[in-house]
Write an enzyme that holds these catalytic residues in place. Structure first.
Site, short mmCIF file in Angstrom:
data_model
loop_
_atom_site.label_atom_id
_atom_site.label_comp_id
_atom_site.label_asym_id
_atom_site.label_seq_id
_atom_site.Cartn_x
_atom_site.Cartn_y
_atom_site.Cartn_z
N CYS A 29 16.98 49.34 -37.88
CA CYS A 29 17.42 49.74 -39.34
C CYS A 29 16.30 50.18 -40.19
O CYS A 29 15.00 49.74 -40.03
CB CYS A 29 18.09 48.61 -40.09
N ARG A 68 14.80 54.70 -36.74
CA ARG A 68 14.84 53.15 -36.65
C ARG A 68 16.37 52.73 -36.22
O ARG A 68 16.66 51.50 -36.10
CB ARG A 68 14.44 52.50 -37.93
N TRP A 119 21.05 49.82 -37.16
CA TRP A 119 20.93 49.68 -35.65
C TRP A 119 21.74 48.64 -35.37
O TRP A 119 21.15 47.37 -35.88
CB TRP A 119 19.85 49.53 -35.07
N ASN A 130 17.13 44.58 -42.94
CA ASN A 130 16.78 45.11 -41.58
C ASN A 130 16.22 43.71 -40.97
O ASN A 130 15.27 43.22 -41.55
CB ASN A 130 15.54 46.10 -41.54
N GLY A 131 16.96 43.19 -40.10
CA GLY A 131 16.39 41.97 -39.43
C GLY A 131 17.59 41.30 -38.91
O GLY A 131 18.65 41.64 -38.67
N GLU A 188 7.28 55.14 -15.50
CA GLU A 188 7.72 55.63 -16.71
C GLU A 188 8.38 57.15 -16.90
O GLU A 188 9.24 57.47 -17.52
CB GLU A 188 6.37 56.13 -17.26
N LYS A 220 11.83 57.52 -18.89
CA LYS A 220 11.97 58.65 -20.01
C LYS A 220 13.36 59.59 -19.55
O LYS A 220 14.22 59.89 -20.48
CB LYS A 220 10.85 59.87 -19.77
N GLU A 240 16.51 57.12 -20.33
CA GLU A 240 16.99 56.79 -21.78
C GLU A 240 17.33 58.03 -22.58
O GLU A 240 18.19 57.76 -23.53
CB GLU A 240 15.69 56.27 -22.39
N HIS A 254 11.25 49.16 2.25
CA HIS A 254 11.60 47.65 1.97
C HIS A 254 13.03 47.69 1.45
O HIS A 254 13.43 46.58 1.06
CB HIS A 254 10.80 47.02 1.48
N LYS A 298 13.79 53.21 -32.44
CA LYS A 298 12.41 53.23 -31.95
C LYS A 298 11.44 51.94 -32.41
O LYS A 298 10.58 51.82 -31.51
CB LYS A 298 11.73 54.51 -32.86
C1 F6R Z 1 10.52 54.33 -24.64
C2 F6R Z 1 9.97 53.63 -25.87
C3 F6R Z 1 10.02 52.13 -25.54
C4 F6R Z 1 9.07 51.41 -26.51
C5 F6R Z 1 9.18 50.05 -26.57
C6 F6R Z 1 8.09 49.51 -27.26
O1 F6R Z 1 10.41 55.70 -24.55
O2 F6R Z 1 9.43 54.24 -26.45
O3 F6R Z 1 10.31 51.62 -24.17
O4 F6R Z 1 7.85 51.92 -25.68
O5 F6R Z 1 10.40 49.87 -27.13
O6 F6R Z 1 7.68 50.02 -28.30
P1 F6R Z 1 6.36 49.50 -29.21
O7 F6R Z 1 5.38 50.53 -28.20
O8 F6R Z 1 6.42 50.38 -30.34
O9 F6R Z 1 5.97 48.11 -28.99
#
Ligand code: F6R
Length: 588
Positions: A2, A29, A76, A100-101, A461, A465, A468, A484, A583
């Site tokens: 948020c 956010r 969010w 926010n929280g 990773e 990517k 998501e 396996h 994010k």
């Molecule tokens: C995926 C992504 C998330 C963050 C995760 C941790 O692309 O960005 O998986 O890596 O939410 O976030 P941080 O790095 O801000 O602690």
């Protein structure tokens, strides 16, 4: 999660468009719903909508509201679905509030308020804070007293902003574990980060946990959790704090992918490892989430090989709930782009509480974030503000810091690191080749990523990517583990994306690819010139520039980011704002 913004005009000018501009910078956010409330002509006025901010902007064109003080929110959803009733600001007769929280004791507070005859219109936890303020006002308290009582009563995490109908020259704000920055400039402002308020201010004060502030046209007064006035230092709003927009690019994600050579170059320039950094350290514990966790997994390969320190990598959200053994003289290294991820912050604090011999270090991309301020030692990735929800440049910058740490006793490898920016630059030239692969796989339902050794975490990773942002189900596997179980997933359709450059693991990986090819028809190989010689035309090949094999994780991340990006663009999905995500993850 948020985003919150508040603006108090010094000249009573309308603040709504500035609030919307600020919220636009905070959509990373959360973007489930948005809203704004102002005090204008002695009235509280509010407009809210479901969905992204442009819906709110459209609604405001039809139903404009105006006021010299206002607050806004982009949500969010946690408690209650993404509906208009649950969108912030929460408004009562005399108060508007954004949050926010998570208010952990909202059920008891709500029950009490209901018993006292107060009604609720949403399913959110946040509404109890607004109604609580109203109750205190009704009992005769001033806005200031009511706000102080409310933050005493709630338990949980919060960034609150509140405005009062009877007090149109003030904004009240408070912080516990969710960020709040108060800005000083032509107008007074407050927001979740510097970018959201930078257009209106030149200096910023960051609140600490437990702080609250009263913002007036003349400035702001800050209080600690004991309600003592505290002096706080102001920091200048500099370019590195500010989101400078998408520039020539259609999405933040592709801009940020393209910025990687420069992010790596800048990260290499700083972050020198103090000579005695590892003195007395007998093991390393890495705590992180998501993409940052994948960076940690790469760190494990490097730390064990070059520092000979046993290294454990833990998913931060799991760590503190399983009574982990924390051995003496551990270096606890948390990795986080935002520096606000609550799981990571709490895991770090858990280590602090449970073993005083540990050294707490952080790799973060946001100075002044909660984790930056709490760690004993901070390495700062110089990736610049990252807005695309899928982390790209912050990830390769994290790997760059990890490499500097791991190779700190190996001048030859440290020297090799200097080649990275140029080699990464060259890898970006492969975009057109990767676009063709993207076109081929865009309609698949599942995808498999395979890697070995230090490229195994990059397979994880790469899969993250893709899933998501494109919503294609993708999984990464250690190639040797396929036999396996996961090999059962291979058929003629599923793309099997293999990371197979020349080097120590080439022969083993090559065999794994043969096994996959014997069972499937859609094998795509990312390799280098030497590696490419071993593959015939039966596989799709992307040929990357050559580099020291220790640095493969950084280089091979880039084409996988480009692939995920392009697939998502071709599918017409929202690259920068994938569904359900945000994010900065400030809820557990
Ligand atoms: C995926 C992504 C998330 C963050 C995760 C941790 O692309 O960005 O998986 O890596 O939410 O976030 P941080 O790095 O801000 O602690």
């Amino acid at each position: 999660m948020c985003g919150i913004v508040g603006i108090l005009s010094k000249n009573n000018d309308d603040v709504v468009s500035d609030i919307i501009n600020g919220l636009e910078k905070l959509e990373y956010r959360g973007y489930d719903s948005a809203g704004v409330a102002v005090v204008g002509d002695g009235e509280l006025k509010r407009v809210r909508t479901v969905g992204k901010l442009n819906n709110l902007a459209d609604k405001l064109k039809v139903n404009p509201v105006k006021g010299g003080v206002g607050i806004g929110h982009t949500r969010w959803a946690t408690h209650g679905k993404a509906t208009e009733e649950n969108a912030h600001p929460m408004v009562t007769k005399d108060v508007a509030l954004v949050h926010n929280g998570i208010i952990e004791n909202y059920k008891e507070l709500k029950a009490d308020l209901l018993q006292k005859g107060y009604g609720f219109t949403s399913q959110t936890d946040s509404e109890v804070a607004a109604v609580y303020l109203q109750m205190e006002l009704d009992s005769g308290l001033s806005p200031r007293e009511a706000f102080r009582e409310m933050i005493k009563a709630v338990r949980g995490t919060y960034a609150f902003l509140a405005i009062f109908k009877t007090c149109p020259d003030m904004i009240f704000c408070a912080r516990n574990k969710s960020p709040v920055a108060v800005g000083f400039g032509d107008n007074m402002c407050v927001g979740s980060d510097a970018s959201s308020i930078s257009a209106n201010c030149s200096e910023i004060v960051y609140l600490d946990d437990g702080d609250y502030a009263e913002i007036t046209k003349d400035g702001a007064t800050f209080f600690d959790s004991n309600l003592n006035v505290v002096e706080k230092s102001r920091v200048a709003v500099t370019d590195d704090l500010v989101n400078s927009g998408k520039g020539e690019y259609s999405h933040y994600m592709i801009k940020e992918i393209m910025e990687q050579p420069s992010a790596i170059r800048k990260t290499l320039l700083g972050n020198d490892v103090p000579r005695d950094f590892f003195k007395g350290i007998s093991r390393i514990l890495i705590l992180a989430c998501g993409t940052s966790y994948h960076a940690g997994l790469v760190g494990k390969y490097w730390f064990e090989k070059y520092l000979r320190l046993p290294t454990h990598v833990e998913i931060a959200s799991e760590y503190r709930y399983r009574s982990p053994v924390i051995e003496d003289n551990t270096l606890a290294l948390v990795i986080t782009q935002s520096g606000e991820t609550i799981d990571t912050l709490e895991a770090m604090e858990y280590v602090r509480r449970n073993n005083v011999t540990c050294k707490l270090a952080a790799i973060t991309n946001v100075l002044n974030s909660a984790i930056s301020r709490s760690a004993d030692f901070v390495f700062h990735t110089e990736a610049g503000v990252e807005i695309g929800v899928a982390s790209t440049k912050a990830f390769t910058a994290q790997l760059t810091v990890l490499a500097k740490l791991a190779f700190s006793k190996n001048p030859e490898l440290l020297n090799q690191l200097q080649n990275l920016p140029q080699v990464c630059e060259n890898s970006l030239l492969l975009k057109e080749d990767i676009d063709k692969i993207a076109f081929k796989i865009k309609d698949c339902v599942n995808a498999i990523y395979l890697g070995r050794d230090n490229l195994y975490p990059i397979a994880l990773e790469g899969a993250l990517k893709l899933k998501e942002i494109s919503y294609i189900h993708a999984e990464g596997f250690a190639a040797g583990e396929m036999k396996h179980g996961p090999i059962a997933l291979i058929d003629d359709v599923v793309p099997v994306i293999c990371l197979c450059p020349s080097g120590n693991m080439f022969d083993k990986m090559f065999s794994n690819i043969q096994v996959a090819q014997a069972r499937g028809k859609n094998v795509i190989v990312f390799t280098d010139t030497t590696g490419a010689e071993s593959f015939d035309g039966s596989v799709e090949k992307i040929v990357l520039p050559s580099i020291n094999e220790e640095l493969y994780p950084i280089l091979y991340s880039i084409p996988l980011q480009l692939l995920a990006y392009m697939v998502t663009v071709l599918k017409g999905e929202d690259v920068d704002k994938p569904r359900n995500l945000a994010k900065s993850v400030t809820v557990e």
